[in-house]
Every structure is written in structure tokens, then in C-alpha cells.
Design an enzyme around this catalytic site. Sequence first.
Site, mmCIF file in Angstrom:
data_model
loop_
_atom_site.group_PDB
_atom_site.id
_atom_site.type_symbol
_atom_site.label_atom_id
_atom_site.label_comp_id
_atom_site.label_asym_id
_atom_site.label_seq_id
_atom_site.Cartn_x
_atom_site.Cartn_y
_atom_site.Cartn_z
ATOM 1 C CG ASP A 83 -1.654 -1.472 -6.467
ATOM 2 O OD1 ASP A 83 -2.004 -1.504 -7.659
ATOM 3 O OD2 ASP A 83 -1.957 -0.539 -5.691
ATOM 4 C CD GLU A 178 -5.899 1.834 -9.818
ATOM 5 O OE1 GLU A 178 -6.858 2.452 -10.327
ATOM 6 O OE2 GLU A 178 -6.022 1.127 -8.796
#
EC number: 3.4.11.4
Length: 417
Positions: A83, A178
Site C-alpha cells: 500500500d 502498513e
Amino acid sequence: MINKNKLIDKFISYVKIDTQSDPESSSTPSTEKQWDLANKLVEELKEMGMQDVTIDEHAYVMASLPANVAHKVPVIGFVSHFDTTPDFSGTNVNPQIIDKYDGKDIILNKKKNIVLSPDYFEDLEQYKGQTIITTDGTTLLGADDKAGITEIMTAMQYLIDNPQIEHGEIRICFTPDEEIGRGAHKFDVKKFGAEWAYTMDGSQVGELEYENFNAAGAVVKIFGKSVHPGYAKDKMINSQYIAQDFISSLPRLETPEHTEGRQGFFHLSKMQGDVEETTLHYIIRDHDKEHFEARKKMMLDLGREICEQYERECVQIEIKDQYFNMKEKVEPVKHIVDLAEKAMKAVHVKPIIKPIRGGTDGAQLSYMGLPCPNIFAGGHHFHGKYEYVPVESMIKATEVIVKIAELTSEKYKKENL
């Protein structure tokens, strides 16, 4: 030798896929578009011959490279997240490749006059003569942490293509979310099955980190009274002014822009409000556990003091711990840090051992039973339009992964003799 052009092509193919996470979403992954890269990685892992390739219902991708030695070697792992931060656009990323960087200003976007200059970003100077990948000035790049993914994928392919390099079993995992603090929340440590791992999520070449912030998030809600301004005398209470008092009462120099090293901070990341109600979003960070607890107490005490001042419950504060300093969990197995340091030196990288002014999946994983120091991925100035990554740094990170695998096998071969 690591194939430079293939590494560049792989990296660019990843950063062009929008994988921005969303802190307002309660699902995992927090955005559907993260599946696009997760599924692509699964297919690539299968095509390159990795074993036990899986993707679970939350988009955690895992795979194995089997051992090619007979002696017993601990299973080790490498982890990166796919991400990108919600702080800056990751849509329509258009990377620019600067070959043989001349040490001068880089025009990211001529039309908008956006310039990446060594006069402001002094770190650029150390990469003169190298190949640098930048943004076009309208988005972030996504080297955090698609550089790490590229390096892990390239290292696994290199080990497959060079079976003469001895190694034990290697597990890899790519995680969602994350950047919003949830990267390890649904990580199945038991399924991963490694004795220890490394996150490839650091910045400049040479970084090796096993200390990070203790972290918490705070939501401060401030309540006022809305009255028609023409008749507000002694009746209106403007929540925005109370919010202003709250903000200015915290230590002004203990903010990100005034701190470095192991110094902690309060960071006001978002605020919105009106007369009736104002909400402040803070993150609280400190390497020292006692100082961390003191920061949380300071914020709660301030809220109570303001309530007493106004003689009403006008401030509500909710603080949630996010992760803790991994040092406590890594120091008892410090040999895993020493191994990474030795690997860096073996590939002619000078180790820079320092605390992380942030957090990685590794911080949470270390508390979940998987000690997990952090290694450089090579990028600089994450989370914005000035993000860039030198290709040579990515190559060195790839070489470090390969060398860690080789040195781990070598170490335990000697012990088994």
C-alpha cells in the site's frame, strides 16, 4: 550481477498500480485497489517458480523458496508492504528516469515549476552519476514500499537462477495497509513459519534499524455551544477557540519539524470543526517508553484542565496505542542484526545503524513473536511529490537480501560440522 533494466521495469510496473490505503475504512485491505498489485504479485511468484504461493482473504501474499542445502538452517523471511500512504495521491504515477544524474536541479514538472533540488534536498548529492527514478511532481512515487517489493522479488529470482548460492528456506510476505498502521494486524506469524525476518522498508542505502518509536493515535473532541452571533454575549462557546488553546498548550518545539534522532513529538495531523464541535487528530511518538507514557498523560491532563477552566465536559480524548519499540524484542536475538550488518559490508555497503523515526510492520511483528529488523529499500522523501529512489541503492538492497540468505546458511553449516 543483478539485471538493472529488469529491476527498473519491475519497479515501474508496480508503482503504476494505485494502492493507496484508507484510514477511514474498516476493511482489510482498506481499499479494493490494493488487490490489483497483490494478485499481480501472486501470478509473478508462481511464474518464477516460488513454492507455497498463497493469498488470503485479507490480501496477505506469502511464498517460499525451498532450501538448497542438506544441513539444518533456520527459516528466515523478508517482508514489504504494497500500500501507499493516504497523505498524497498515488493515482496515475508517472515515473521519470534520470540516467547518470549530473548533480543539478531535476525538473519534475516544468508547467507547475516543481523542482527537486540538491540545494534543498542535500542527500541528492551522494547519488551523482547514478540512475534516479523520480515523480512527475503530481503524485508520490511509491518507493515506500514498492522498492522493497521489487528488491525481494528480484533477490528470489536471482537465487533461483543461481542455485550455486547456498541458502536455507526463505519465506516472503507482502502486506496491505502498513501506511495506516495495520500492516501486521492480520499477519499470520504461525503460517509464515520463519524464525526471524527483515522488513525491506528503510530509506537511504545502508540503513539498518532495530529501534523505532512507541506510537499512539489520539482523537481530541472539543464541544462548544452554538448561538446566533447577534445574541451570543456570555452564551456562545466556540469550540475552535478551545481547540486553539489545546494546540498551543502542548510543547510547540516537540513537533516533527523541530525534532530528530530519538526525540519524540506530538503531531497534529488533521483538524476539522465549527463552533459546536472541533476534532483534532494527533499522533504521539517517542522512543523512550517512560517519555511515551508521559506524553499521553500530558495530553489527558491538559484536557481535564480545560474542562475545569470552562466548568463543563468540553474535551473528550481517546488515545489508542499503535505499536511499540521493537528494540526490546530484537536485542535478545541481536545476532540477526549482526548478520545483516555483515551482509551489507560484504556487498560494500556502509551500515548506518540508527533508530527509525517512524514504524514498520516489523515493530508489530516483533511483538507477535517474529523478530524483524528493518533494512534500507533505498528511497528518499517518502509520502510526497519529491520522493525518489536511486536504482543503484535498490540493486544494493537486493544484493543484501541474497547475502543474508547465503551467510545464514554458511553460519549454520559451520555450527553443524
